[in-house]
Write an enzyme that holds these catalytic residues in place. Structure first.
Site, PDB file in Angstrom:
ATOM      1  N   GLU A 125      53.209  26.467 -21.098  1.00  0.00           N
ATOM      2  CA  GLU A 125      54.112  27.157 -22.020  1.00  0.00           C
ATOM      3  C   GLU A 125      54.186  28.623 -21.683  1.00  0.00           C
ATOM      4  OE1 GLU A 125      52.703  26.566 -25.998  1.00  0.00           O
ATOM      5  OE2 GLU A 125      52.256  24.469 -25.582  1.00  0.00           O
TER       6      GLU A 125
ATOM      7  N   CYS B 191      54.582  36.226 -22.467  1.00  0.00           N
ATOM      8  CA  CYS B 191      53.198  35.764 -22.514  1.00  0.00           C
ATOM      9  C   CYS B 191      53.124  34.576 -21.568  1.00  0.00           C
ATOM     10  CB  CYS B 191      52.854  35.352 -23.948  1.00  0.00           C
ATOM     11  SG  CYS B 191      51.234  34.604 -24.079  1.00  0.00           S
TER      12      CYS B 191
ATOM     13  N   CYS C  87      42.689  24.513 -20.931  1.00  0.00           N
ATOM     14  CA  CYS C  87      41.633  25.540 -20.923  1.00  0.00           C
ATOM     15  C   CYS C  87      40.314  24.845 -21.230  1.00  0.00           C
ATOM     16  CB  CYS C  87      41.928  26.609 -21.978  1.00  0.00           C
ATOM     17  SG  CYS C  87      40.734  27.974 -21.946  1.00  0.00           S
TER      18      CYS C  87
ATOM     19  N   CYS D  75      37.824  27.162 -27.692  1.00  0.00           N
ATOM     20  CA  CYS D  75      37.939  27.924 -28.951  1.00  0.00           C
ATOM     21  C   CYS D  75      38.498  26.999 -30.040  1.00  0.00           C
ATOM     22  CB  CYS D  75      38.844  29.141 -28.772  1.00  0.00           C
ATOM     23  SG  CYS D  75      38.284  30.237 -27.468  1.00  0.00           S
TER      24      CYS D  75
ATOM     25  N   CYS E 179      42.354  26.892 -31.198  1.00  0.00           N
ATOM     26  CA  CYS E 179      43.363  26.910 -30.144  1.00  0.00           C
ATOM     27  C   CYS E 179      43.743  25.500 -29.690  1.00  0.00           C
ATOM     28  CB  CYS E 179      42.797  27.697 -28.961  1.00  0.00           C
ATOM     29  SG  CYS E 179      43.869  27.692 -27.534  1.00  0.00           S
TER      30      CYS E 179
ATOM     31  N   GLU F  83      42.071  30.659 -19.578  1.00  0.00           N
ATOM     32  CA  GLU F  83      41.245  31.877 -19.627  1.00  0.00           C
ATOM     33  C   GLU F  83      41.450  32.586 -18.287  1.00  0.00           C
ATOM     34  OE1 GLU F  83      38.962  33.903 -21.414  1.00  0.00           O
ATOM     35  OE2 GLU F  83      39.074  34.862 -19.450  1.00  0.00           O
TER      36      GLU F  83
ATOM     37  N   SER G 244      39.100  38.710 -26.934  1.00  0.00           N
ATOM     38  CA  SER G 244      39.233  37.849 -28.117  1.00  0.00           C
ATOM     39  C   SER G 244      37.875  37.825 -28.808  1.00  0.00           C
ATOM     40  CB  SER G 244      39.612  36.422 -27.714  1.00  0.00           C
ATOM     41  OG  SER G 244      40.849  36.406 -27.091  1.00  0.00           O
ATOM     42  N   LEU G 245      37.713  38.647 -29.792  1.00  0.00           N
ATOM     43  CA  LEU G 245      36.399  38.789 -30.425  1.00  0.00           C
ATOM     44  C   LEU G 245      36.264  37.810 -31.590  1.00  0.00           C
ATOM     45  CD1 LEU G 245      33.871  40.561 -30.152  1.00  0.00           C
ATOM     46  CD2 LEU G 245      34.868  42.089 -31.856  1.00  0.00           C
TER      47      LEU G 245
ATOM     48  N   ASN H 299      47.219  31.062 -36.297  1.00  0.00           N
ATOM     49  CA  ASN H 299      48.267  30.050 -36.334  1.00  0.00           C
ATOM     50  C   ASN H 299      47.642  28.726 -36.747  1.00  0.00           C
ATOM     51  OD1 ASN H 299      50.956  30.970 -35.333  1.00  0.00           O
ATOM     52  ND2 ASN H 299      49.696  31.754 -33.675  1.00  0.00           N
TER      53      ASN H 299
ATOM     54  N   CYS I  56      49.795  29.242 -29.087  1.00  0.00           N
ATOM     55  CA  CYS I  56      49.311  28.796 -27.789  1.00  0.00           C
ATOM     56  C   CYS I  56      48.986  27.296 -27.758  1.00  0.00           C
ATOM     57  CB  CYS I  56      48.066  29.619 -27.496  1.00  0.00           C
ATOM     58  SG  CYS I  56      47.158  29.129 -26.068  1.00  0.00           S
TER      59      CYS I  56
END
Ligand code: SF4
Length: 344
Positions: free
Chosen positions: A89, A102, A109, A113, A116, A157, A211-212, A287, A330
């Site tokens: 995407e 983006c 990935c 996470c 995601c 990543e 990305s914390l 999201n 994402c």
């Protein structure tokens, strides 16, 4: 077959010269490609014999659009197919200061996470530098306008695909190509510490985004498996090194998840973690994805969170939600497409 989008001008020149062609033809071909002409037949100043040679030896790896959605706010979300049929995407956002894309850096990935959708099926493969360039060229042709900003924040990543991303940064910056300045490029990572040091040593002027999403290791481990490998202290040390080397301000991405990391106490703890660091905090209303239980924080909680950071001298903004009516988060589009295809 080699992808011309993977090559620097010098590399392409050498290829042509080694095949008995004149080196200056490389620039002529690149001029066409970077103007958005991808079919050798349409390159008017290229002799037919060279066109035939190019067709046999080199491809121009522009991905193909499988689905395209345009949001009410003008954001475009593309589901595109790479040459081997893998789907990725990219999202094009129109801002007053120019068009931003983006892009994805991996198919899927492996970072896991919890918030995601891209990671739900693991990583399938790395995306080549040429395929990253191809996403931008495709987007420019669709828009009929130049893309001036790039964020590496789609699926994947970037630091897990380090070499291809480094080559991409060279290609995207080149004057003969897209000529997008490093300051207009943001690379977002979940925090692969050794690679942050390696990136810092490249001495680039891109923006590094971390990305914390949590201020304590314990909280972070709940949503990001990478936190089991690297502590926040290790990430902050790597960031200090990055700032020292590049003199660039770091962006910390913080997705606000209702009831998980969005309380006033969370905001105060984040402010104390970032005290004195040259940084900016990007607050992202998470999201919602149907496979996960995470829910978006309320508008009031988001505002209060931002206000607390600012009152502690930390620069912070809430990311504008763009394209939320078109599954722009994402990995969501690819996932729903694959699900529909597999159930038919
Ligand atoms: S947020 Fe980024 S690093 Fe984390 S799983 Fe998704 S694509 Fe991977």
């Amino acid at each position: 077959m080699k992808d011309l989008l993977d090559l620097t001008l010098d590399e392409f020149k050498s290829e042509l010269i080694s095949q008995g062609e004149s080196g200056f033809r490389a620039k002529q071909v690149f001029d066409w490609i970077y103007k958005g002409v991808f079919d050798y037949n349409d390159m008017k100043n290229i002799p037919q014999a060279l066109k035939d040679k190019l067709k046999d030896g080199f491809k121009v790896g522009i991905p193909k659009v499988v689905e395209e959605y345009t949001s009410n706010d003008g954001t475009k979300k593309l589901l595109v197919s790479l040459e081997d049929g893998n789907l990725i995407e990219c999202v094009i956002m129109k801002y007053i200061h120019g068009n931003t894309i983006c892009i994805s850096t991996q198919v899927g990935c492996r970072m896991g996470c919890k918030f995601c959708a891209s990671t739900l099926g693991g990583v399938i493969r790395n995306i080549t530098s040429g395929e990253m360039i191809g996403q931008i060229l495709l987007a420019q042709n669709i828009l009929g306008e130049r893309i001036s900003n790039v964020v590496l924040m789609g699926s994947g990543e970037p630091l897990d695909n380090f070499d291809n991303v480094m080559k991409f940064l060279e290609l995207v910056n080149a004057e003969y190509g897209l000529n997008i300045g490093q300051r207009h490029i943001t690379l977002s990572t979940c925090g692969i510490v050794p690679k942050i040091y390696e990136l810092a040593d490249k001495d680039l002027s891109i923006t590094l985004a971390i990305s914390l999403h949590a201020f304590s290791d314990e909280k972070r481990r709940e949503i990001m498996p990478i936190a089991n490998k690297y502590s926040i202290k290790e990430i902050m040390d790597a960031c200090a090194y990055y700032i020292d080397k590049t003199n660039r301000r770091i962006t910390f991405e913080y997705s606000l998840v209702k009831g998980v990391n969005d309380s006033k106490e969370d905001a105060k703890a984040l402010a104390s973690l970032l005290r004195g660091v040259l940084c900016h905090v990007n607050l992202i209303p998470v999201n919602e994805i149907k496979e996960k239980e995470y829910r978006k924080s309320s508008k009031e909680d988001i505002k209060a969170f931002e206000a607390i950071l600012k009152s502690h001298g930390i620069e912070a903004t809430v990311r504008r939600e763009m394209g939320s009516d078109i599954n722009a988060a994402c990995g969501q589009l690819r996932r729903s497409y694959l699900e529909t295809r597999n159930s038919n």
